[in-house]
Design an enzyme around this catalytic site. Structure first.
Site, mmCIF file in Angstrom:
data_model
loop_
_atom_site.group_PDB
_atom_site.id
_atom_site.type_symbol
_atom_site.label_atom_id
_atom_site.label_comp_id
_atom_site.label_asym_id
_atom_site.label_seq_id
_atom_site.Cartn_x
_atom_site.Cartn_y
_atom_site.Cartn_z
ATOM 1 N N ARG A 193 110.504 47.591 133.666
ATOM 2 C CA ARG A 193 110.787 49.128 133.642
ATOM 3 C C ARG A 193 110.242 50.045 134.308
ATOM 4 O O ARG A 193 110.526 50.938 134.785
ATOM 5 C CB ARG A 193 111.085 49.293 131.938
ATOM 6 C CG ARG A 193 112.260 48.524 131.394
ATOM 7 C CD ARG A 193 112.469 48.563 129.902
ATOM 8 N NE ARG A 193 113.278 47.388 129.473
ATOM 9 C CZ ARG A 193 113.630 47.347 128.062
ATOM 10 N NH1 ARG A 193 113.018 47.930 127.251
ATOM 11 N NH2 ARG A 193 114.308 46.387 127.833
ATOM 12 N N LYS B 244 120.491 37.138 126.811
ATOM 13 C CA LYS B 244 119.574 37.893 127.273
ATOM 14 C C LYS B 244 118.954 38.767 126.125
ATOM 15 O O LYS B 244 119.712 39.376 125.235
ATOM 16 C CB LYS B 244 120.052 38.995 128.083
ATOM 17 C CG LYS B 244 119.035 40.085 128.731
ATOM 18 C CD LYS B 244 119.406 40.861 129.762
ATOM 19 C CE LYS B 244 118.395 41.986 129.927
ATOM 20 N NZ LYS B 244 118.750 42.904 131.157
ATOM 21 N N CYS C 37 124.026 45.988 136.689
ATOM 22 C CA CYS C 37 123.891 46.913 135.305
ATOM 23 C C CYS C 37 123.535 48.106 135.572
ATOM 24 O O CYS C 37 123.443 48.570 136.685
ATOM 25 C CB CYS C 37 122.393 46.379 134.689
ATOM 26 S SG CYS C 37 122.345 46.781 132.753
ATOM 27 N N GLU D 79 127.382 33.494 122.736
ATOM 28 C CA GLU D 79 127.572 34.147 123.816
ATOM 29 C C GLU D 79 127.800 33.335 125.053
ATOM 30 O O GLU D 79 128.419 33.802 125.871
ATOM 31 C CB GLU D 79 125.967 35.014 124.104
ATOM 32 C CG GLU D 79 125.763 36.248 123.107
ATOM 33 C CD GLU D 79 126.452 37.528 123.567
ATOM 34 O OE1 GLU D 79 127.212 37.242 124.727
ATOM 35 O OE2 GLU D 79 126.410 38.435 123.231
ATOM 36 N N SER E 86 109.264 39.780 134.069
ATOM 37 C CA SER E 86 108.259 40.526 134.515
ATOM 38 C C SER E 86 106.874 40.290 133.588
ATOM 39 O O SER E 86 105.809 40.204 134.178
ATOM 40 C CB SER E 86 108.343 42.146 134.664
ATOM 41 O OG SER E 86 108.795 42.614 133.400
ATOM 42 N N LYS F 141 117.438 34.400 129.387
ATOM 43 C CA LYS F 141 116.186 35.176 129.798
ATOM 44 C C LYS F 141 115.729 35.985 128.775
ATOM 45 O O LYS F 141 116.449 36.323 127.750
ATOM 46 C CB LYS F 141 116.786 36.561 130.691
ATOM 47 C CG LYS F 141 115.833 37.402 130.849
ATOM 48 C CD LYS F 141 116.718 38.593 131.646
ATOM 49 C CE LYS F 141 115.825 39.620 132.062
ATOM 50 N NZ LYS F 141 116.703 40.886 132.752
ATOM 51 N N CYS G 24 122.330 50.681 129.430
ATOM 52 C CA CYS G 24 122.968 49.877 130.650
ATOM 53 C C CYS G 24 124.520 50.131 130.704
ATOM 54 O O CYS G 24 125.149 49.010 131.120
ATOM 55 C CB CYS G 24 122.908 48.491 130.003
ATOM 56 S SG CYS G 24 120.973 47.836 129.933
HETATM 57 C C1 PBG Z 1 118.425 45.409 133.449
HETATM 58 C C2 PBG Z 1 117.442 44.109 133.496
HETATM 59 C C3 PBG Z 1 116.284 44.116 133.011
HETATM 60 C C4 PBG Z 1 115.514 42.926 133.809
HETATM 61 C C5 PBG Z 1 116.611 42.168 134.585
HETATM 62 N N1 PBG Z 1 117.616 43.253 134.534
HETATM 63 C C6 PBG Z 1 115.322 45.025 132.162
HETATM 64 C C7 PBG Z 1 116.128 45.391 130.954
HETATM 65 O O1 PBG Z 1 116.904 44.662 130.240
HETATM 66 O O2 PBG Z 1 115.420 45.977 130.012
HETATM 67 C C8 PBG Z 1 114.277 42.465 133.286
HETATM 68 C C9 PBG Z 1 113.477 41.449 134.235
HETATM 69 C C10 PBG Z 1 112.166 41.484 134.126
HETATM 70 O O3 PBG Z 1 111.560 41.795 133.144
HETATM 71 O O4 PBG Z 1 111.552 40.896 134.875
HETATM 72 N N2 PBG Z 1 119.531 45.298 133.486
#
Ligand code: PBG
Length: 339
Positions: A218, A208, A121, A246, A287, A261, A131
């Site tokens: 972040r 996602k 990404c 999707e 996270s 996710k 992104c």
């Molecule tokens: C970004 C990406 C994100 C996460 C994994 N890849 C963040 C976003 O889309 O803002 C989030 C993972 C997490 O919160 O543990 N490409």
């Protein structure tokens, strides 16, 4: 008096032994993928405040980390790079000597059997934190007919293809595009195949959501958007039918593994995706899911081990064949102790 029921489910719950015999879902360390954050520099292991136990590592720390992870029976890591410098095109992401290629080589040298999934990404690499390439006057690919701040889809696809080839040539075993850019799987497949990398699978972040649960990530990846949010490319949490659309697109474009996710708030989606498409399903326990359990446990309100294992079991029960989780190392140890 009601008649006494003749079938009594409690008969199969009476002892740990019988519970074990009838258990439908069993977690193992082989279910987990452990996220690693890599940064430039030397001899640093920087804790992430909102994610207890998770660190950003410099490349020289990765060998020991990789051996520890492999030793716990965890089959794979997923890599996130933090570049030294960010720009409007996120060019560190397709630099063959960038942070991720360096990290992949260090991990493969130390633990050749440990699979490296490369998260693909641009948000960690762009100065605006989006992104991909953003439509801005004075920037590359500026298109006046399109809205300002719009994520330019097709120019971004070209850069994703380039970055995928760089990561795969450095030794990444699986490419995991996470940006929710339309056509990303097809573009990456074509780029990999064109570079004679047809053996490298794509784990697509197919579904996602634009989620508040990414907050701590972040900080970890130093990637918050500098303006706006990600809702022009990530999904609305209210939508389910769209998730199947999707995922269907990604299957048609050649995805090998489908990811959903976040995980716990979206088990209905995970279950539908796993049941609808005959591909392995991955779930990302993000996270915020991790931070939330830690925060409650630190207050003495929840038992961390019990609730983490319960969450992971629920994610597997809903249909995940593999789980990206910051609990991977702890959970592998807990499972080993509990045997
Ligand atoms: C970004 C990406 C994100 C996460 C994994 N890849 C963040 C976003 O889309 O803002 C989030 C993972 C997490 O919160 O543990 N490409």
């Amino acid at each position: 008096m009601l008649p006494i029921p003749t079938y009594r489910p409690r008969r199969l719950r009476l002892t740990a032994g019988i519970q074990r015999m009838v258990r439908e879902t069993t977690l193992t360390p082989a279910d987990f993928i452990y996220p690693l954050f890599v940064r430039h520099g030397r001899d640093e292991r920087r804790p992430i405040a909102s994610m207890p136990g998770v660190h950003q590592f410099t490349v020289d720390h990765l060998a020991a980390e990789a051996r520890e992870i492999a030793g716990l029976g965890i089959p794979a890591v997923i890599l996130f790079g933090i570049p030294a410098a960010k720009d409007s095109l996120g060019s560190d992401n397709y630099d063959p000597s960038g942070i991720v290629p360096q990290a992949i080589k260090a991990i493969k040298d130390a633990a050749p059997g440990l699979l490296v999934v490369s998260d693909l990404c641009f948000c960690e690499y762009t100065d605006h934190g989006h992104c991909g390439i953003v439509n801005m006057p004075g920037h590359n690919h500026y298109t006046p007919s399109l809205p300002q701040g719009y994520l330019l889809n097709d120019p971004t696809l070209e850069l994703l293809g380039r970055a995928a080839v760089v990561h795969a040539e450095a030794g990444a075993d699986i490419i995991a595009p996470s940006g929710m850019i339309d056509g990303m799987v097809a573009a990456i497949r074509a780029a990999l195949d064109g570079a004679h990398l047809e053996h490298v699978p794509i784990m697509s972040y197919a579904v996602k959501y634009a989620s508040g649960f990414y907050g701590p990530f972040r900080d970890a990846a130093e990637s918050p958007p500098q303006f706006g949010d990600r809702s022009q490319y990530q999904m609305d949490p209210a939508n389910r039918r769209e998730a199947l659309r999707e995922a269907g697109l990604d299957v048609a474009e050649g995805a090998d593994i489908l990811m959903v996710k976040p995980a716990l708030p979206y088990l209905d989606i995970l279950s539908a995706v796993a049941a609808t498409f005959h591909l392995p399903a991955a779930a990302y326990q993000v996270s915020g899911e991790y931070a939330m359990l830690h925060a409650a446990a630190a207050n003495g309100w929840l038992d961390l081990r019990r609730c983490a294992l319960e969450s992971l079991t629920a994610i597997k029960r809903a249909g995940a064949d593999m789980i990206v989780t910051y609990f991977a190392k702890d959970a592998a140890r807990w499972l080993e102790e509990g045997r």
